[in-house]
Design an enzyme around this catalytic site. Structure first.
Site, PDB file in Angstrom:
ATOM      1  N   CYS A   2      76.870  67.793  77.672  1.00 46.93           N
ATOM      2  CA  CYS A   2      77.311  66.866  76.637  1.00 46.93           C
ATOM      3  C   CYS A   2      78.806  66.708  76.818  1.00 46.93           C
ATOM      4  CB  CYS A   2      77.051  67.429  75.246  1.00 46.93           C
ATOM      5  SG  CYS A   2      75.304  67.635  74.877  1.00 46.93           S
ATOM      6  N   GLY A  28      76.825  62.370  78.978  1.00 47.04           N
ATOM      7  CA  GLY A  28      75.605  62.283  78.179  1.00 47.04           C
ATOM      8  C   GLY A  28      75.348  60.851  77.777  1.00 47.04           C
ATOM      9  N   ASN A 104      79.190  71.312  72.990  1.00 44.08           N
ATOM     10  CA  ASN A 104      78.720  71.167  74.372  1.00 44.08           C
ATOM     11  C   ASN A 104      78.344  72.558  74.861  1.00 44.08           C
ATOM     12  OD1 ASN A 104      80.392  70.523  77.568  1.00 44.08           O
ATOM     13  ND2 ASN A 104      78.238  70.601  77.092  1.00 44.08           N
ATOM     14  N   GLY A 105      77.099  72.700  75.280  1.00 37.08           N
ATOM     15  CA  GLY A 105      76.659  73.995  75.779  1.00 37.08           C
ATOM     16  C   GLY A 105      75.254  74.305  75.328  1.00 37.08           C
ATOM     17  N   TYR A 246      79.086  68.534  90.483  1.00 38.16           N
ATOM     18  CA  TYR A 246      78.439  67.266  90.110  1.00 38.16           C
ATOM     19  C   TYR A 246      78.924  66.649  88.806  1.00 38.16           C
ATOM     20  CZ  TYR A 246      74.834  64.111  88.399  1.00 38.16           C
ATOM     21  OH  TYR A 246      74.180  63.032  87.872  1.00 38.16           O
ATOM     22  N   ASP A 349      75.227  64.573 100.180  1.00 38.25           N
ATOM     23  CA  ASP A 349      75.073  64.529  98.727  1.00 38.25           C
ATOM     24  C   ASP A 349      75.621  65.831  98.137  1.00 38.25           C
ATOM     25  OD1 ASP A 349      74.517  63.537  96.244  1.00 38.25           O
ATOM     26  OD2 ASP A 349      72.346  63.518  96.457  1.00 38.25           O
ATOM     27  N   ASP A 350      75.789  65.826  96.818  1.00 35.62           N
ATOM     28  CA  ASP A 350      76.404  66.997  96.178  1.00 35.62           C
ATOM     29  C   ASP A 350      75.421  68.127  95.931  1.00 35.62           C
ATOM     30  OD1 ASP A 350      75.458  65.069  93.982  1.00 35.62           O
ATOM     31  OD2 ASP A 350      75.674  66.983  92.956  1.00 35.62           O
ATOM     32  N   CYS A 436      81.019  80.683  86.873  1.00 32.23           N
ATOM     33  CA  CYS A 436      79.594  80.939  86.734  1.00 32.23           C
ATOM     34  C   CYS A 436      78.894  80.160  87.832  1.00 32.23           C
ATOM     35  CB  CYS A 436      79.082  80.472  85.365  1.00 32.23           C
ATOM     36  SG  CYS A 436      77.281  80.635  85.259  1.00 32.23           S
ATOM     37  N   CYS A 439      73.313  79.279  88.763  1.00 32.33           N
ATOM     38  CA  CYS A 439      72.290  78.354  89.274  1.00 32.33           C
ATOM     39  C   CYS A 439      72.080  78.542  90.772  1.00 32.33           C
ATOM     40  CB  CYS A 439      72.640  76.904  88.937  1.00 32.33           C
ATOM     41  SG  CYS A 439      74.269  76.379  89.480  1.00 32.33           S
TER      42      CYS A 439
HETATM   43  P1  AMP Z   1      66.960  65.835  92.668  1.00 27.28           P
HETATM   44  O1  AMP Z   1      66.505  64.482  93.006  1.00 27.28           O
HETATM   45  O2  AMP Z   1      66.180  66.429  91.523  1.00 27.28           O
HETATM   46  O3  AMP Z   1      67.062  66.772  93.829  1.00 27.28           O
HETATM   47  O4  AMP Z   1      68.420  65.691  92.039  1.00 27.28           O
HETATM   48  C1  AMP Z   1      69.523  65.690  92.859  1.00 27.28           C
HETATM   49  C2  AMP Z   1      70.395  64.523  92.542  1.00 27.28           C
HETATM   50  O5  AMP Z   1      70.671  64.458  91.143  1.00 27.28           O
HETATM   51  C3  AMP Z   1      71.702  64.655  93.257  1.00 27.28           C
HETATM   52  O6  AMP Z   1      71.968  63.391  93.861  1.00 27.28           O
HETATM   53  C4  AMP Z   1      72.727  64.971  92.185  1.00 27.28           C
HETATM   54  O7  AMP Z   1      73.854  64.142  92.359  1.00 27.28           O
HETATM   55  C5  AMP Z   1      72.046  64.673  90.876  1.00 27.28           C
HETATM   56  N1  AMP Z   1      72.071  65.831  89.943  1.00 27.28           N
HETATM   57  C6  AMP Z   1      72.156  67.118  90.215  1.00 27.28           C
HETATM   58  N2  AMP Z   1      72.074  67.882  89.118  1.00 27.28           N
HETATM   59  C7  AMP Z   1      71.929  67.048  88.091  1.00 27.28           C
HETATM   60  C8  AMP Z   1      71.758  67.206  86.677  1.00 27.28           C
HETATM   61  N3  AMP Z   1      71.714  68.420  86.118  1.00 27.28           N
HETATM   62  N4  AMP Z   1      71.650  66.081  85.929  1.00 27.28           N
HETATM   63  C9  AMP Z   1      71.681  64.876  86.486  1.00 27.28           C
HETATM   64  N5  AMP Z   1      71.791  64.655  87.811  1.00 27.28           N
HETATM   65  C10 AMP Z   1      71.915  65.721  88.617  1.00 27.28           C
END
Ligand code: AMP
Length: 453
Positions: A2, A28, A104-105, A246, A349-350, A436, A439
């Site tokens: 959030c 959000g 937020n949290g 991200y 990608d991230d 942290c 994950c």
């Molecule tokens: P996925 O398709 O489930 O593997 O999600 C990965 C993609 O979602 C990546 O391109 C990230 O940029 C984005 N992403 C990663 N974590 C989150 C999150 N918690 N909420 C929204 N988008 C996310």
């Protein structure tokens, strides 16, 4: 996740709160709300709705919300459903005293506390953990907000960045690990608190510093004071690394780390010793951009914008069903065939969470004629649920929790797959202890009370 904002001034700040909240919309998109203390009447006025800031707040709403101090919230649900009842800020009146809270949290012991309060006769109107915070705070609030917040912080466990509005003060606080960000800024003699500095920047303010883990800051007419949550408890900083991976915007600097620099340097790290023969470095827009820039810099190449993004689609991850997520990715990103045909590509990608985005993208790139696809991820595999405010509660849905890297590569359908090493990522962040990273490695700083892992 959030986003929260708080402002203390001596003139009407409704519009500033609105602009500030607008700037943290990325944190959000489900619902939003603003609450301001009415300077003439003894009450807190508020508007909370499902939807985006720009859709919910128009001229009329902003006129209604005039006041010189207030707080705001944008919501992306992690605890409690995506329904109007759970929209924030939460506002209440007790013993003629007004309180509003934006959070937020994610508390890890919300259910235990709820049970306790229900025993005392409290009736909960929502299933959000923030209501628990409001009730405990209200229970102890007899005029001294700091004392009541300290007592509240003895009860609540987990992740919280808070802005609290009461009759005479604006309060900002961060849990003793500082999981979630909260930045303090100033504009003249006005104070601004926000999840990210962009809110302070766009309002023409100056960033002062992060609210520290376990710190309570109280702004009243003519005074700003900082308090430690507890003399007996030494805060242990565990700032969320995923903010840098991200969530936060590129322009965010949280706990001394700038998200953009972090992302670029993680991309550079990935390129070191990566011996693939490639023609193109392609980012997954927008989150993969800085990582791809870093990768390309280190590889002596330039970035090719070979995935075209539809700007009108939100964050696909958040869509509720798998089918919707898949079509969401397709609508969002389309390959530029002319660039891709017969090329060997590094796709950056991230993060990989469920694997949906990368699988779908690899499929589209193959259909567009890519010869080879080498997927590079600027974070380690997300293998554990987050209980501190990121929406990954069910471990079974995290592809890295039950697949090896080779199995993930096979599922995603790319030629090679590499993640940044966790130690390299922490080197980039500048500390192996202050973040942290549960994950990625399951090392949870706060015990999980009521949630299944
Ligand atoms: P996925 O398709 O489930 O593997 O999600 C990965 C993609 O979602 C990546 O391109 C990230 O940029 C984005 N992403 C990663 N974590 C989150 C999150 N918690 N909420 C929204 N988008 C996310």
């Amino acid at each position: 996740m959030c986003g929260i904002i708080g402002m203390f001034s001596n003139k009407n700040i409704a519009k500033d709160l609105y602009y500030g909240l607008y700037s943290i919309q990325h944190r959000g998109q489900e619902s939003c709300g603003l609450a301001v203390a009415d300077d003439n009447e003894n009450k807190i006025k508020y508007i909370r709705e499902m939807g985006l800031v720009g859709d919910v707040f128009k001229e009329k709403q902003i006129d209604y919300l005039n006041g010189s101090k207030g707080i705001g919230h944008v919501r992306y649900s992690t605890a409690g459903g995506s329904i109007i009842e759970n929209c924030q800020p939460f506002v209440g009146t007790l013993r003629k005293r007004n309180l509003a809270v934006a959070h937020n949290g994610n508390l890890v012991n919300a259910q235990v506390l709820k049970d306790m309060l229900e025993e005392d006769g409290y009736m909960f109107q929502t299933n959000s953990d923030t209501e628990v915070i409001l009730y405990i705070l209200a229970r102890y609030y007899k005029g001294d907000i700091v004392e009541s917040l300290k007592l509240t912080m003895d009860y609540i466990k987990g992740a919280y960045a808070l802005v609290i509005l009461c009759d005479d003060a604006l309060v900002a606080a961060r849990d003793p690990h500082g999981f979630r960000p909260l930045i303090m800024g100033k504009r003249g003699d006005e104070y601004i608190f926000a999840s990210e500095n962009c809110a302070i920047d766009i309002l023409g303010g100056e960033v002062i510093r992060d609210v520290e883990p376990g710190e309570i800051i109280v702004v009243k007419d003519g005074s700003v004071e900082s308090f430690n949550y507890s003399q007996n408890y030494k805060p242990v900083k565990k700032s969320c690394i995923f903010e840098h991976v991200y969530f936060a915007r590129n322009d965010a600097t949280i706990d001394g780390v700038n998200a953009y620099d972090f992302r670029i340097r993680c991309g550079e790290k990935l390129a070191e010793n990566d011996e693939v023969d490639i023609d193109l470095v392609v980012p997954v827009p927008d989150s993969g951009w800085p990582g791809a820039l870093g990768y390309a810099n280190a590889a002596g190449m330039r970035v090719s914008e070979a995935l075209v993004k539809n700007r009108y689609v939100g964050r696909t991850f958040i869509k509720p069903t798998q089918e919707e997520r898949e079509i969401g990715v397709k609508i969002k990103l389309n390959p530029l065939k002319r660039l891709i045909k017969d090329k060997s590509i590094v796709l950056v990608d991230d993060s990989i969470v469920r694997g949906t985005t990368s699988r779908q993208l690899v499929k589209s790139l193959r259909e567009a004629g890519a010869r080879e696809i080498h997927l590079r991820i600027t974070s380690p595999p997300v293998a554990y649920s987050c209980f501190y405010g990121i929406d990954t509660p069910n471990r079974a849905n995290l592809i890295a929790s039950n697949h090896t890297v080779e199995e993930m590569r096979d599922y995603i359908g790319c030629d090679t797959l590499k993640f940044i090493d966790i130690n390299d990522m922490l080197d980039v962040a500048g500390s192996h202890t202050n973040f942290c990273k549960a994950c990625f490695d399951g090392d949870y700083a706060v015990k999980i009370h009521d949630i299944e892992g």
